[in-house]
Write a protein that holds these residues in place. Structure first.
Motif: not given
Ligand code: ZN
Ligand code: URP
Ligand code: ZN
Length: 468
Positions: A149-156, A182-184, A238-240, A287-289
């Motif tokens: 399960y993936k959750l985005f903590m950004a992209y409000k 998580v996208h942190a 993800v993507h640190v 791209y993000s981060p």
């Molecule tokens: Zn992401």
């Protein structure tokens, strides 16, 4: 179809030896010295590496995002992947808010229909949970082979979830054996900074990076780690990109918590200098981060060397510069976030990781194939060269020179983040379950050959078949 690969140097996460590999019924059936059985195809691999087909745990094909849709669909994205030695990837299904997971899954499967060049699985990106509906449905996804399960903590205002949804998903994962991703980044803080930048008239691409500081990534990473620990769920960040996020992951791992981190190829090679390029060129690096100060490159190399970070993905989320990135010509916050990468992960990590002496060949295989396969329930079917595993194999020529350029790539985007980079070492033959996918510059197999792979739950193995 049977295949005999003769005399190659077999490199897995653990081993490095010269032997022959015999493939039958889509799996590796024998590995040994001087095998002399007849085969439909014989590949002379002397002087070459025989690597497991790479596994990319993080891609976005045919995904609506940022007011447009990623330019690579399943066929073009997977073709690019195949030429780069990737034979399996895990793509993100995005749950449209208010939609069931079943509908979202069906939609993503229909986008892949008839187009698959390599094998694929899916993560489910949760955007919205309702008690008496999707909250309960979430628990059934691992039965369908969707075990993360993936959750985005950004992209409000778009994909971001609040801490309640994040924590509830973690609680479900702790029950179902799914891995939480998580996208942190702290999306609330970023939203404030973006509004302030625009109000001050700062619209250039560089402000994408300046409004998403490393502290916002570090804070969200630590928050996700603490909440996952509280919920008893395994966590994959993800993507640190930076020290501020590596440190809390390293600390959690030192304490023995179930926390892993990934970085992506581009974060070793791109920086604030790129996003600052004039004439909107910087938009290619949005791209993000975001890209970071160059000092983070060595932080990331150290982290993948010492296993603070355990995988390198691409986060392939390709848009054209001309036509898609230009949606944000006058406002950096409207530039679709994402970059291409599926085709060149192996080229870049082999050249600047292995050939430059930063990581061993075994560690490269572990980061690009074995660990992603293990963490995401694909191992040992995928991610290694072993008897009983799928015959997903890259015969890699470590001496052949290759110049990376958008003009020759298979992705549909119109640029390449590593344009003009010369590397030594490139895939020569790529097999998917014993079928020749790529030979030299030719795509041999036709779309449709790739399959959906239902994945095992976190910590469990996935076997191709029992070999007697
Ligand atoms: Zn992401
Ligand atoms: O900018 C990025 N990384 N785009 C893809 C979506 C995501 O955040 O992974
Ligand atoms: Zn992504």
């Amino acid at each position: 179809m049977s295949v005999l690969i003769k005399g190659g140097r077999i490199v897995t996460a653990a081993d490095d030896y010269v032997a022959d590999v015999y493939v039958e019924d889509e799996t590796v059936s024998l590995i040994g010295e001087s095998l002399d059985m007849s085969a439909d195809k014989v590949i002379d691999a002397s002087g070459k590496y025989v690597l497991p087909g790479l596994v990319d745990p993080h891609t976005h094909l045919d995904m609506p995002f940022g007011g447009t849709v990623t330019i690579d669909d399943v066929e073009s994205g997977q073709t690019a992947a195949a030429f780069g030695g990737t034979t399996c990837h895990v793509d993100f299904i995005i749950q449209p808010q208010g939609s069931t997971f079943a509908d979202a899954f069906a939609d993503w499967r229909s986008k892949a229909s008839g187009k698959q060049v390599i094998d694929m699985g899916y993560h489910m990106a949760v955007t919205d949970l309702e008690e008496g509906g999707t909250l309960e449905e979430l628990a059934s996804l691992p039965d369908e082979g969707i075990t993360s399960y993936k959750l985005f903590m950004a992209y409000k205002g778009a994909l971001m979830v609040d801490d309640e949804t994040l924590f509830r998903t973690m609680e479900v994962a702790s029950e179902t054996g799914a891995l939480v991703m998580v996208h942190a980044e702290n999306g609330d803080v970023i939203d404030v900074l973006v509004k302030q930048a625009l109000a001050a008239g700062n619209t250039d691409p560089i402000y994408h990076a300046l409004t998403r500081p490393p502290e916002a990534e570090g804070e969200a990473t630590n928050r996700a780690i603490q909440l996952a620990h509280l919920a008893g769920a395994p966590l994959y960040v993800v993507h640190v990109t930076c020290r501020e996020a590596v440190e809390p992951i390293a600390l959690a791992r030192e304490k023995g918590w179930d926390v892993w981190g990934e970085t992506c190829t581009q974060y070793f090679f791109t920086s604030l200098d790129d996003i600052a390029k004039p004439n909107f060129e910087g938009a290619k690096y949005v791209y993000s981060p975001p890209v970071r100060d160059k000092s983070n490159w060595e932080v990331l190399w150290n982290a993948v060397r010492n296993d603070d970070l355990s995988a390198i993905s691409t986060d392939h989320c390709a848009f054209t510069w001309d036509g898609q990135k230009t949606l944000g010509k006058d406002d950096f916050s409207k530039i679709p976030n994402g970059g291409p990468g599926l085709e060149n992960r192996l080229h870049m990590i082999h050249e600047f990781g292995v050939r430059s002496g930063r990581i061993s060949l075994n560690r490269m295989v572990e980061l690009l194939a074995t660990n992603p396969a293990k963490l995401f329930g694909l191992y040992p079917k995928k991610g290694t060269v072993a008897v009983g595993s799928d015959a997903d194999i890259v015969v890699f020529d470590p001496e052949r020179k290759f110049t990376i350029t958008a003009a020759d790539q298979h992705s549909r985007t119109d640029y390449n983040l590593y344009e003009g980079t010369e590397v030594t070492g490139t895939p020569e033959v790529v097999l998917l379950r014993g079928n020749v996918l790529v030979e030299g510059d030719e795509l041999v197999a036709s779309p449709g050959i790739g399959q959906f792979v239902p994945r095992a739950r976190f910590g469990q193995e996935l076997r191709a078949k029992v070999v007697a």
